[in-house]
Write a protein that holds these residues in place. Structure first.
Motif, PDB file in Angstrom:
ATOM      1  N   ILE A  36       0.816  -1.072   0.152  1.00 50.19           N
ATOM      2  CA  ILE A  36       0.071  -0.277   0.290  1.00 50.19           C
ATOM      3  C   ILE A  36       1.046   1.260  -0.368  1.00 50.19           C
ATOM      4  O   ILE A  36       1.706   1.504   1.291  1.00 50.19           O
ATOM      5  CB  ILE A  36      -0.819  -0.019   1.252  1.00 50.19           C
ATOM      6  N   CYS A  37       0.916   2.069  -1.345  1.00 51.22           N
ATOM      7  CA  CYS A  37       1.298   3.326  -1.265  1.00 51.22           C
ATOM      8  C   CYS A  37       1.350   4.715  -0.766  1.00 51.22           C
ATOM      9  O   CYS A  37      -0.746   4.429  -0.816  1.00 51.22           O
ATOM     10  CB  CYS A  37       1.686   3.176  -2.638  1.00 51.22           C
ATOM     11  N   GLY A  38       1.807   5.274  -0.384  1.00 53.14           N
ATOM     12  CA  GLY A  38       0.893   7.338   0.112  1.00 53.14           C
ATOM     13  C   GLY A  38      -0.255   6.930  -0.795  1.00 53.14           C
ATOM     14  O   GLY A  38      -1.003   8.128  -0.497  1.00 53.14           O
ATOM     15  N   THR A  39       0.404   6.881  -1.725  1.00 56.04           N
ATOM     16  CA  THR A  39      -0.412   7.477  -3.058  1.00 56.04           C
ATOM     17  C   THR A  39      -1.493   7.102  -3.126  1.00 56.04           C
ATOM     18  O   THR A  39      -2.838   7.629  -3.525  1.00 56.04           O
ATOM     19  CB  THR A  39       0.101   7.250  -4.837  1.00 56.04           C
ATOM     20  N   ASP A  40      -1.565   5.144  -3.293  1.00 54.53           N
ATOM     21  CA  ASP A  40      -3.390   5.199  -2.999  1.00 54.53           C
ATOM     22  C   ASP A  40      -4.001   5.566  -1.774  1.00 54.53           C
ATOM     23  O   ASP A  40      -5.059   5.535  -1.824  1.00 54.53           O
ATOM     24  CB  ASP A  40      -2.725   3.337  -2.542  1.00 54.53           C
ATOM     25  N   LEU A  41      -3.229   6.423  -0.440  1.00 55.28           N
ATOM     26  CA  LEU A  41      -3.614   6.573   0.707  1.00 55.28           C
ATOM     27  C   LEU A  41      -4.510   7.970   0.261  1.00 55.28           C
ATOM     28  O   LEU A  41      -6.100   8.171   0.065  1.00 55.28           O
ATOM     29  CB  LEU A  41      -2.997   6.768   1.748  1.00 55.28           C
ATOM     30  N   HIS A  42      -3.705   8.245  -0.649  1.00 55.33           N
ATOM     31  CA  HIS A  42      -4.134  10.143  -0.624  1.00 55.33           C
ATOM     32  C   HIS A  42      -5.715  10.109  -1.762  1.00 55.33           C
ATOM     33  O   HIS A  42      -6.875  11.035  -1.674  1.00 55.33           O
ATOM     34  CB  HIS A  42      -3.473  10.556  -1.755  1.00 55.33           C
ATOM     35  N   GLN A 326      -4.515  -9.440   4.527  1.00 61.08           N
ATOM     36  CA  GLN A 326      -5.152 -10.494   2.951  1.00 61.08           C
ATOM     37  C   GLN A 326      -6.156  -9.162   2.493  1.00 61.08           C
ATOM     38  O   GLN A 326      -6.358  -7.947   2.539  1.00 61.08           O
ATOM     39  CB  GLN A 326      -6.555 -11.244   4.014  1.00 61.08           C
ATOM     40  N   LEU A 327      -6.756  -9.633   1.243  1.00 60.86           N
ATOM     41  CA  LEU A 327      -7.451  -8.403   0.170  1.00 60.86           C
ATOM     42  C   LEU A 327      -8.471  -8.015   1.014  1.00 60.86           C
ATOM     43  O   LEU A 327      -9.051  -7.053   1.124  1.00 60.86           O
ATOM     44  CB  LEU A 327      -7.464  -9.338  -0.551  1.00 60.86           C
ATOM     45  N   GLU A 328      -9.388  -8.979   1.849  1.00 58.40           N
ATOM     46  CA  GLU A 328     -10.458  -8.558   2.069  1.00 58.40           C
ATOM     47  C   GLU A 328     -10.246  -7.564   3.330  1.00 58.40           C
ATOM     48  O   GLU A 328     -11.697  -6.936   3.897  1.00 58.40           O
ATOM     49  CB  GLU A 328     -11.003 -10.210   3.013  1.00 58.40           C
ATOM     50  N   ASP A 329      -9.262  -6.924   4.167  1.00 53.62           N
ATOM     51  CA  ASP A 329      -8.807  -6.442   4.664  1.00 53.62           C
ATOM     52  C   ASP A 329      -8.344  -5.056   4.926  1.00 53.62           C
ATOM     53  O   ASP A 329      -7.219  -4.130   5.621  1.00 53.62           O
ATOM     54  CB  ASP A 329      -8.469  -6.839   6.200  1.00 53.62           C
ATOM     55  N   LEU A 330      -8.432  -4.512   3.198  1.00 59.25           N
ATOM     56  CA  LEU A 330      -7.655  -4.129   2.995  1.00 59.25           C
ATOM     57  C   LEU A 330      -7.681  -2.298   3.904  1.00 59.25           C
ATOM     58  O   LEU A 330      -6.750  -2.029   3.941  1.00 59.25           O
ATOM     59  CB  LEU A 330      -7.573  -3.926   1.536  1.00 59.25           C
ATOM     60  N   VAL A 331      -8.457  -1.767   3.795  1.00 59.49           N
ATOM     61  CA  VAL A 331      -9.246  -0.989   4.239  1.00 59.49           C
ATOM     62  C   VAL A 331      -9.639  -0.598   5.970  1.00 59.49           C
ATOM     63  O   VAL A 331      -8.655  -0.327   6.626  1.00 59.49           O
ATOM     64  CB  VAL A 331     -10.878  -0.432   3.485  1.00 59.49           C
ATOM     65  N   SER A 332      -9.958  -2.307   6.131  1.00 54.17           N
ATOM     66  CA  SER A 332     -10.276  -1.981   7.850  1.00 54.17           C
ATOM     67  C   SER A 332      -9.247  -2.417   8.443  1.00 54.17           C
ATOM     68  O   SER A 332      -8.453  -1.527   9.580  1.00 54.17           O
ATOM     69  CB  SER A 332     -11.034  -3.406   8.762  1.00 54.17           C
ATOM     70  N   GLU A 333      -7.881  -3.273   7.689  1.00 53.93           N
ATOM     71  CA  GLU A 333      -6.710  -3.117   8.050  1.00 53.93           C
ATOM     72  C   GLU A 333      -5.685  -2.470   7.979  1.00 53.93           C
ATOM     73  O   GLU A 333      -4.338  -1.973   8.100  1.00 53.93           O
ATOM     74  CB  GLU A 333      -5.865  -4.637   8.791  1.00 53.93           C
ATOM     75  N   GLY A 334      -5.497  -2.088   6.452  1.00 56.23           N
ATOM     76  CA  GLY A 334      -4.711  -1.373   5.989  1.00 56.23           C
ATOM     77  C   GLY A 334      -4.671   0.399   5.971  1.00 56.23           C
ATOM     78  O   GLY A 334      -4.372   0.820   6.540  1.00 56.23           O
ATOM     79  N   PHE A 335      -5.616   0.241   5.448  1.00 55.99           N
ATOM     80  CA  PHE A 335      -6.271   1.495   5.217  1.00 55.99           C
ATOM     81  C   PHE A 335      -6.561   2.898   6.779  1.00 55.99           C
ATOM     82  O   PHE A 335      -5.858   3.962   7.006  1.00 55.99           O
ATOM     83  CB  PHE A 335      -7.450   2.139   3.757  1.00 55.99           C
ATOM     84  N   GLU A 336      -7.280   1.904   7.468  1.00 59.85           N
ATOM     85  CA  GLU A 336      -7.366   2.435   8.719  1.00 59.85           C
ATOM     86  C   GLU A 336      -6.200   2.905   9.584  1.00 59.85           C
ATOM     87  O   GLU A 336      -5.805   3.098  10.200  1.00 59.85           O
ATOM     88  CB  GLU A 336      -8.712   1.313   9.389  1.00 59.85           C
ATOM     89  N   ILE A 339      -3.992   5.952   7.985  1.00 60.81           N
ATOM     90  CA  ILE A 339      -4.546   6.917   8.614  1.00 60.81           C
ATOM     91  C   ILE A 339      -4.584   6.988  10.177  1.00 60.81           C
ATOM     92  O   ILE A 339      -4.661   8.497  10.604  1.00 60.81           O
ATOM     93  CB  ILE A 339      -6.017   6.728   7.985  1.00 60.81           C
ATOM     94  N   HIS A 340      -4.691   6.149  10.954  1.00 61.03           N
ATOM     95  CA  HIS A 340      -4.822   6.515  12.216  1.00 61.03           C
ATOM     96  C   HIS A 340      -3.698   6.199  13.163  1.00 61.03           C
ATOM     97  O   HIS A 340      -3.463   6.638  14.295  1.00 61.03           O
ATOM     98  CB  HIS A 340      -6.311   5.765  12.601  1.00 61.03           C
ATOM     99  N   ASN A 341      -2.545   5.190  12.448  1.00 63.56           N
ATOM    100  CA  ASN A 341      -1.546   5.122  12.833  1.00 63.56           C
ATOM    101  C   ASN A 341      -0.516   5.314  12.256  1.00 63.56           C
ATOM    102  O   ASN A 341      -0.137   4.275  12.664  1.00 63.56           O
ATOM    103  CB  ASN A 341      -1.948   3.429  13.917  1.00 63.56           C
ATOM    104  N   ASN A 342      -0.431   6.355  11.605  1.00 60.03           N
ATOM    105  CA  ASN A 342       0.118   5.931  10.360  1.00 60.03           C
ATOM    106  C   ASN A 342       2.036   5.586  10.883  1.00 60.03           C
ATOM    107  O   ASN A 342       3.032   5.098  10.040  1.00 60.03           O
ATOM    108  CB  ASN A 342       0.919   7.284   9.697  1.00 60.03           C
ATOM    109  N   GLU A 343       2.341   5.736  12.278  1.00 67.93           N
ATOM    110  CA  GLU A 343       3.733   6.265  12.124  1.00 67.93           C
ATOM    111  C   GLU A 343       4.444   4.746  13.018  1.00 67.93           C
ATOM    112  O   GLU A 343       5.488   4.716  12.603  1.00 67.93           O
ATOM    113  CB  GLU A 343       4.255   6.875  13.553  1.00 67.93           C
ATOM    114  N   SER A 344       3.072   4.001  12.986  1.00 63.69           N
ATOM    115  CA  SER A 344       3.689   2.488  13.921  1.00 63.69           C
ATOM    116  C   SER A 344       4.185   1.326  12.487  1.00 63.69           C
ATOM    117  O   SER A 344       4.501   0.630  11.999  1.00 63.69           O
ATOM    118  CB  SER A 344       2.730   2.045  14.360  1.00 63.69           C
ATOM    119  N   ALA A 345       4.248   2.314  11.005  1.00 62.65           N
ATOM    120  CA  ALA A 345       4.321   1.122   9.983  1.00 62.65           C
ATOM    121  C   ALA A 345       4.431   1.887   8.949  1.00 62.65           C
ATOM    122  O   ALA A 345       4.722   2.871   8.495  1.00 62.65           O
ATOM    123  CB  ALA A 345       2.438   1.660   8.717  1.00 62.65           C
TER     124      ALA A 345
END
Length: 355
Positions: A36-42, A326-336, A339-345
């Motif tokens: 997941i790239c910062g561009t994807d997040l934007h 996993q793909l099904e967790d892309l938004v809940s565990e990836g993007f979220e 967004i909310h804990n960026n420094e840990s990733a």
């Protein structure tokens, strides 16, 4: 097959779509991992940006939202199209994810990354790495050694961004570099600089990012601007001369100001981050010190050398993977998480095949 599809701002859906056609001149790839790239997040938070809005197709790909996302990926070749005779089924590969016009040359010295209407696979169309399979034009497919784990290989794309920034800087072994910001690109750029024989100073506020820079071994000095005067410390490290080159990787104006102040006369400052807001620069210092202020975007004939550095063990990508999902967790565990804990990733990577 399953794919993550961007429909609009805040609207990414895991959908069933047809498997890609492996047409003449293309390579079919089973995607192993996709970062997941910062561009994807934007795109998720503010888009569409690179993604063509629905009803406004990209002039080269002819596609618009919904678009399959993902441009930092690795995989295994499952088919080759007619005319492809230098890649075999079963080979491990990474992709240089460009969309450029077919008549744009991509040889040594060609600046295809600056060509008109350039976009990226996984943003501008032509499939994406957040899907089970993808078919890619042969010229963008780079074989890699099977000794490189495929999860780590997914980081070769962002690592190539760091390599291109290094190339743009003109730096060389023995130089001292100051990297402003230890996010994913700042850390991977620092890994390139260390592999190329530079002394690396990293400046970063975040405790977790400082720890990652320390743990990964990509920095010789780690400076916290809330604790030390970065410019004064850089001068001390360099015997009063200033650093030879500096890389801005934060989109923070105070960081840019410090880099300009810390670079020696006739030194180079490279802007690596993509700024979404105007910036100011101390032009007087730029003039009086005859500094070079340079931009850099993506990569251009950088993948081969980047892959070589990893294959030869000069760069270890394992420390930069901070989460596998996993793909099904892309938004809940990836993007979220981003967004909310960026420094840990540093880098969250996704396995597209659903459980």
């Amino acid at each position: 097959m399953k794919a993550a599809r961007f429909h609009g701002r805040g609207d990414i859906r895991i959908e069933d779509i047809p498997e890609p056609l492996v047409a003449p001149g293309t390579v079919g790839i089973d995607v192993a991992w996709c970062g997941i790239c910062g561009t994807d997040l934007h795109e998720f938070m503010e888009g569409p940006i690179f993604i063509p809005p629905c009803g406004h197709p990209h002039p080269i790909s002819g596609e618009s939202a919904p678009i399959t996302m993902g441009h930092e990926f690795s995989g295994v070749v499952y088919a080759v199209g007619e005319g492809v005779d230098d890649i075999d089924v079963g080979q491990h590969v990474v992709v240089e994810p460009y969309i450029v016009a077919d008549d744009v040359p991509t040889g040594p010295g060609d600046r295809y990354h600056l060509s008109r209407d350039m976009n990226f696979i996984g943003l501008g169309g032509r499939g994406g790495g957040l899907s089970e399979k993808i078919a890619v034009q042969r010229r963008w497919v780079h074989p890699i050694s099977k000794a490189i784990p495929l999860d780590q290989a997914a980081l070769i794309e962002p690592l190539s961004v760091g390599h291109h920034a290094f190339t743009r800087s003109g730096a060389k072994a023995g130089d001292v570099a100051l990297v402003g910001g230890a996010g994913p690109i700042g850390l991977l750029l620092s890994a390139i600089l260390k592999a190329k024989g530079l002394t690396v100073i990293v400046t970063e506020l975040s405790a977790r990012r400082k720890e990652k820079a320390r743990e990964s071994g990509v920095a010789d000095y780690i400076l916290d601007p809330s604790e030390v005067d970065v410019v004064a410390r850089a001068m001390e490290i360099t015997g009063g001369k200033g650093v030879d080159v500096a890389f801005e990787c934060s989109s923070v104006n105070k960081v840019l100001d410090a880099l300009v102040a810390a670079v020696r006369p006739a030194g180079v400052v490279v802007i690596v981050s993509i700024w979404s807001h105007p910036a100011t620069v101390n032009v007087h210092s730029v003039v009086m010190k005859e500094l070079d202020l340079r931009g850099t975007i993506a990569y251009c004939n950088d993948h081969q050398e980047t892959i070589r550095l990893v294959e030869e063990g000069k760069i270890d990508l394992a420390p930069f993977i901070t989460q596998r999902i996993q793909l099904e967790d892309l938004v809940s565990e990836g993007f979220e998480t981003l967004i909310h804990n960026n420094e840990s990733a540093v880098k969250i990577i996704v396995q597209p095949r659903l459980r």
